[in-house]
Design an enzyme around this catalytic site. Structure first.
Site, PDB file in Angstrom:
ATOM      1  N   ASP A   1      -2.856   0.032   0.128  1.00  0.00           N
ATOM      2  CA  ASP A   1      -2.600  -0.172   1.556  1.00  0.00           C
ATOM      3  C   ASP A   1      -2.967  -1.597   1.987  1.00  0.00           C
ATOM      4  O   ASP A   1      -3.397  -2.426   1.171  1.00  0.00           O
ATOM      5  CB  ASP A   1      -3.413   0.893   2.317  1.00  0.00           C
ATOM      6  CG  ASP A   1      -2.729   1.366   3.574  1.00  0.00           C
ATOM      7  OD1 ASP A   1      -1.909   0.621   4.125  1.00  0.00           O
ATOM      8  OD2 ASP A   1      -3.036   2.492   4.020  1.00  0.00           O
TER       9      ASP A   1
ATOM     10  N   ASP B   1       4.204   3.144   9.681  1.00  0.00           N
ATOM     11  CA  ASP B   1       4.090   4.563   9.309  1.00  0.00           C
ATOM     12  C   ASP B   1       5.138   5.439   9.998  1.00  0.00           C
ATOM     13  O   ASP B   1       5.441   5.270  11.168  1.00  0.00           O
ATOM     14  CB  ASP B   1       2.710   5.091   9.706  1.00  0.00           C
ATOM     15  CG  ASP B   1       1.622   4.539   8.807  1.00  0.00           C
ATOM     16  OD1 ASP B   1       1.895   3.612   8.017  1.00  0.00           O
ATOM     17  OD2 ASP B   1       0.485   5.037   8.904  1.00  0.00           O
TER      18      ASP B   1
HETATM   19  C1  GLA Z   1      -1.843   3.488   6.539  1.00  0.00           C
HETATM   20  C2  GLA Z   1      -0.686   3.847   5.611  1.00  0.00           C
HETATM   21  C3  GLA Z   1      -0.460   5.354   5.654  1.00  0.00           C
HETATM   22  C4  GLA Z   1      -1.733   6.088   5.245  1.00  0.00           C
HETATM   23  C5  GLA Z   1      -2.897   5.658   6.141  1.00  0.00           C
HETATM   24  C6  GLA Z   1      -4.230   6.185   5.644  1.00  0.00           C
HETATM   25  O1  GLA Z   1      -1.543   3.716   7.866  1.00  0.00           O
HETATM   26  O2  GLA Z   1       0.474   3.162   5.978  1.00  0.00           O
HETATM   27  O3  GLA Z   1       0.613   5.728   4.807  1.00  0.00           O
HETATM   28  O4  GLA Z   1      -2.013   5.814   3.902  1.00  0.00           O
HETATM   29  O5  GLA Z   1      -3.008   4.243   6.196  1.00  0.00           O
HETATM   30  O6  GLA Z   1      -5.294   5.783   6.442  1.00  0.00           O
END
Ligand code: GLA
Length: 401
Positions: free
Chosen positions: A166, A224
């Site tokens: 990430d 996301d």
């Molecule tokens: C980010 C990523 C998500 C998930 C969250 C976890 O937002 O893009 O896919 O992994 O972190 O905290």
């Protein structure tokens, strides 16, 4: 009785039977070469986030369901865990350790359980000083920035097959540098670990992440996803125009699937799954398979749509029309046929016509047209004429054979 079955048919029946047995007992070799086709599997994030239900028992239950629901046989391979698996601090030697409440048996034992099912195991970290989820007192879980070698060695020692990496708390260190450091550490870890970059498309990873020195298997192209139609639509539009940057082993990742989570209707979930497949996206199930409803499972198990995603030619579909809320995407397939998705993003039904020449098909020929949701075959001149419900996607495979 036995002799009344023609021998060829008998041979075919026993071959199918043998193949079915092989499919249920042959385990996938753990740590085997990473797949060149878009990765398929599960990740808990979209269904649990950091809630307490995310633990060892849940993930073991998911691995069991891969077998009993036929998901492994349909091609799903990875069981991946997301943020909140780690303990708040590294151990006294600076190594990552699991949260003892959620994963009392440890990560290696969990990986072993998953491998025993003929599946592969994936883990999560962030290219920052801590991961994304600040659950308590504004502290995050420890991230990989500056710890790449040590963390990659830890992952290898736990028999991890996949890392989602990430972008949170990155201290504004150059993204290329951060992802290169982990990519190299993984390559030098002594284990084959699939590298799934989750950089949200901030630094146009499609331009550099698929090439050395990073050489990632996939990279997130967007922020996301959430479990609603507007979010799915926005992400689809951002990702569909990036087709020229995808290639075998190097995929655009428009984020994980929401199919089954309840925020969209079945037509919208079919669109989500069909569009991700024609975009040759990773297919990572994001719903709790222990409680999935039959309709959602049927979408995830549509082998004809999965075959479009997994076609060995390895080309992301190209959008040939985007007008009035109607999208037409075409994906060339290895056998010379092409997959076509026709998506109606609008809130009303529409009559849609797509001509054979628009699809790049020769005029005046007869084609086999396979409807991948109805599982029905027809013959035609290669053109498509349909009434498409609001938010629906029709999918076809069109070819001479
Ligand atoms: C980010 C990523 C998500 C998930 C969250 C976890 O937002 O893009 O896919 O992994 O972190 O905290």
């Amino acid at each position: 009785m036995k002799d009344s079955i023609p021998s060829l048919l008998r041979a075919a029946v026993s071959f199918v039977f043998a193949a079915a047995i092989a499919a249920t007992v042959t385990p996938v070799r753990a740590g085997a070469a990473t797949p060149a086709l878009p990765q398929m599997g599960f990740n808990n994030w979209n269904s649990t986030h950091c809630r307490d239900e995310f633990d060892e028992a849940m993930i073991r239950g998911i691995a069991d369901k891969f077998i009993s629901l036929g998901l492994r046989d349909a091609g799903y391979r990875y069981v991946n865990i997301d943020d909140c698996w780690a303990n708040w601090q590294r151990d006294k030697d600076g190594h990552l350790q699991p949260n003892p409440k959620r994963f009392p048996g440890g990560i290696k034992a969990l990986a072993e359980y998953i491998h025993q099912h003929g599946l592969r195991f994936g883990l999560y970290s962030s290219a920052g000083v801590s991961t994304c989820e600040p659950l308590k007192e504004n502290r995050g879980f420890p991230g990989g920035l500056g710890h790449e070698k040590d963390d990659a060695a830890t992952f290898a020692s736990w028999d991890v097959d996949y890392l989602k990496y990430d972008n949170c708390n990155n201290q504004k260190v150059d993204a290329h540098k951060r992802y290169t450091a982990m990519a190299e550490a993984l390559r030098n870890s002594g284990r084959t670990i699939f590298f799934s970059m989750c950089e949200w498309g901030e630094n146009k990873p499609w331009l550099w992440a698929g090439k050395p020195p990073v050489d990632a298997g996939s990279w997130r192209t967007t922020g996301d996803i959430s479990d609603n139609y507007a979010s799915m639509l926005k992400i689809f539009k951002e990702n569909v125009v990036l087709d020229s940057y995808a290639s075998l082993g190097h995929w655009n990742d428009p984020d994980m699937l929401e199919v089954g989570n309840g925020g969209m209707n079945d037509l919208e979930y079919r669109s989500h799954f069909g569009l991700w497949s024609i975009m040759a996206a990773p297919l990572l199930i994001g719903t709790d398979l222990r409680t999935i409803k039959p309709d959602a499972l049927q979408i995830l198990l549509n082998k004809e749509v999965i075959a479009v995603d997994q076609d060995p030619l390895g080309v992301q579909g190209h959008q040939i029309r985007d007008t009035g809320g109607i999208h037409v995407i075409v994906k060339p397939l290895k056998d010379g046929s092409r997959a076509v998705a026709v998506f109606n993003e609008t809130d009303a039904a529409h009559d849609v016509t797509v001509t054979a020449s628009e699809l790049g098909l020769k005029a005046g020929q007869s084609y086999n047209v396979r409807d991948l949701w109805a599982h029905a075959q027809s013959k035609g001149d290669g053109s498509i004429k349909i009434e498409l419900a609001a938010h629906a996607t029709a999918m076809y495979r069109i070819g001479r054979r």
